[in-house]
Design an enzyme around this catalytic site. Structure first.
Site, PDB file in Angstrom:
ATOM      1  N   GLU A  45       0.850  -1.196   0.000  1.00  0.00           N
ATOM      2  CA  GLU A  45       0.000   0.000   0.000  1.00  0.00           C
ATOM      3  C   GLU A  45       0.879   1.237   0.000  1.00  0.00           C
ATOM      4  OE1 GLU A  45      -3.767   2.077   2.353  1.00  0.00           O
ATOM      5  OE2 GLU A  45      -2.494   0.638   3.434  1.00  0.00           O
ATOM      6  N   ASP A  98       9.920   7.500   0.939  1.00  0.00           N
ATOM      7  CA  ASP A  98       9.444   8.327  -0.156  1.00  0.00           C
ATOM      8  C   ASP A  98       9.140   7.430  -1.353  1.00  0.00           C
ATOM      9  OD1 ASP A  98       9.077  10.108  -2.256  1.00  0.00           O
ATOM     10  OD2 ASP A  98      10.664  11.466  -1.608  1.00  0.00           O
ATOM     11  N   ASP A 120      -2.921  12.248  -2.304  1.00  0.00           N
ATOM     12  CA  ASP A 120      -3.008  13.690  -2.529  1.00  0.00           C
ATOM     13  C   ASP A 120      -3.327  13.940  -4.002  1.00  0.00           C
ATOM     14  OD1 ASP A 120      -2.551  16.447  -2.834  1.00  0.00           O
ATOM     15  OD2 ASP A 120      -0.977  16.442  -1.314  1.00  0.00           O
ATOM     16  N   LYS A 124      -3.414  21.354  -8.848  1.00  0.00           N
ATOM     17  CA  LYS A 124      -2.872  22.295  -9.825  1.00  0.00           C
ATOM     18  C   LYS A 124      -2.164  21.541 -10.951  1.00  0.00           C
ATOM     19  CE  LYS A 124      -2.297  26.043  -6.487  1.00  0.00           C
ATOM     20  NZ  LYS A 124      -1.353  26.998  -5.840  1.00  0.00           N
ATOM     21  N   ASP A 156     -11.819   9.846  -3.644  1.00  0.00           N
ATOM     22  CA  ASP A 156     -13.080  10.580  -3.633  1.00  0.00           C
ATOM     23  C   ASP A 156     -13.011  11.778  -4.574  1.00  0.00           C
ATOM     24  OD1 ASP A 156     -11.178  11.857  -1.917  1.00  0.00           O
ATOM     25  OD2 ASP A 156     -12.802  13.122  -1.152  1.00  0.00           O
ATOM     26  N   GLU A 194      -9.562   5.246   6.982  1.00  0.00           N
ATOM     27  CA  GLU A 194     -10.172   6.204   7.903  1.00  0.00           C
ATOM     28  C   GLU A 194     -10.886   7.311   7.130  1.00  0.00           C
ATOM     29  OE1 GLU A 194      -6.741   4.305  10.106  1.00  0.00           O
ATOM     30  OE2 GLU A 194      -7.030   5.164   8.120  1.00  0.00           O
ATOM     31  N   TYR A 195     -10.208   7.807   6.122  1.00  0.00           N
ATOM     32  CA  TYR A 195     -10.744   8.892   5.302  1.00  0.00           C
ATOM     33  C   TYR A 195     -12.006   8.434   4.574  1.00  0.00           C
ATOM     34  CZ  TYR A 195     -10.562  12.796   1.927  1.00  0.00           C
ATOM     35  OH  TYR A 195     -10.855  13.896   1.171  1.00  0.00           O
ATOM     36  N   GLU A 196     -11.963   7.257   4.014  1.00  0.00           N
ATOM     37  CA  GLU A 196     -13.102   6.726   3.262  1.00  0.00           C
ATOM     38  C   GLU A 196     -14.327   6.562   4.142  1.00  0.00           C
ATOM     39  OE1 GLU A 196     -14.119   2.836   0.436  1.00  0.00           O
ATOM     40  OE2 GLU A 196     -12.163   3.029   1.419  1.00  0.00           O
TER      41      GLU A 196
END
Length: 213
Positions: A45, A98, A120, A124, A156, A194-196
């Site tokens: 992941e 990284d 992320d 832009k 999302d 968590e975000y989902e």
């Protein structure tokens, strides 16, 4: 470029020496099976966050798949390591690293499946090359994935999803299971980040696809 480490969390992470790979380097490439002590398939992941997804997957596929989670921030890896430890999972390794340098720590064809969840979007246009689904990254993934290996992608962010589909097509990759509303797609066995979980509860549709290299 090696990420700058925060002293307090570096010390805290030493308490998870069996879970967190300290100072990951090129010696890992080709040796992940040795690190796990078995020959199970390796899934990775990219951007593991606080660990809800990787621990859920590791529990679901315990004794079947080894999971490695890569995250850029030490304090977030610490949170993920706590979850791994609490659930007593033995098929997870975490590292602060990284993703730009992914070719340094995995040998060609060493990975069976990659997961990118809610990365992320870098909205832009001038930052497009920083998106983890840009062709520059995809070419790196193509190297470390075995032939026929897969990338499972969730976001999302509809513009990022459309951009990603274009990038996959640009490389001639096979794209499957495309949905713009994962919750209502009928996909079984989805493990949420968590975000989902937070945004799905608010009714925000989640985009998802599977890509074969």
């Amino acid at each position: 470029m090696r990420l700058r480490k925060k002293p307090w969390v570096v010390e805290a992470l030493t308490g998870f020496s069996d879970i967190v790979v300290q100072n990951p380097g090129e010696e890992l490439a080709g040796n992940w099976h040795d690190l796990f002590g078995n020959l199970l398939p390796l899934h990775v992941e990219l951007g593991t966050g606080k660990g809800r997804f990787i621990t859920g997957m590791a529990k679901q596929y315990q004794d079947l798949v080894n999971f490695t989670g890569i995250e850029a921030k030490e304090e977030i890896v610490y949170s993920a390591a706590q979850k791994v430890c609490e659930q007593e999972l033995t098929n997870v390794q975490l590292l602060v690293f990284d993703v730009n340098d992914i070719l340094k720590i995995f040998a060609p064809g060493e990975i069976e499946k990659l997961y990118i969840n809610f990365c992320d979007p870098w909205p832009k246009n001038r930052h497009a090359k920083r998106r983890l689904t840009h062709v520059n990254f995809l070419n790196k993934y193509r190297t470390v994935l075995k032939p026929g290996g897969q990338l499972w992608f969730k976001t999302d962010n509809r513009p990022l999803f459309e951009f990603s589909l274009e990038q996959f097509s640009q490389l001639g990759l096979e794209i499957n299971a495309v949905t713009y509303d994962l919750l209502n797609s009928g996909f079984a066995g989805n493990i949420m980040t968590e975000y989902e979980a937070k945004f799905s509860a608010l009714g925000q549709p989640i985009c998802r696809c599977e890509v074969i290299f």
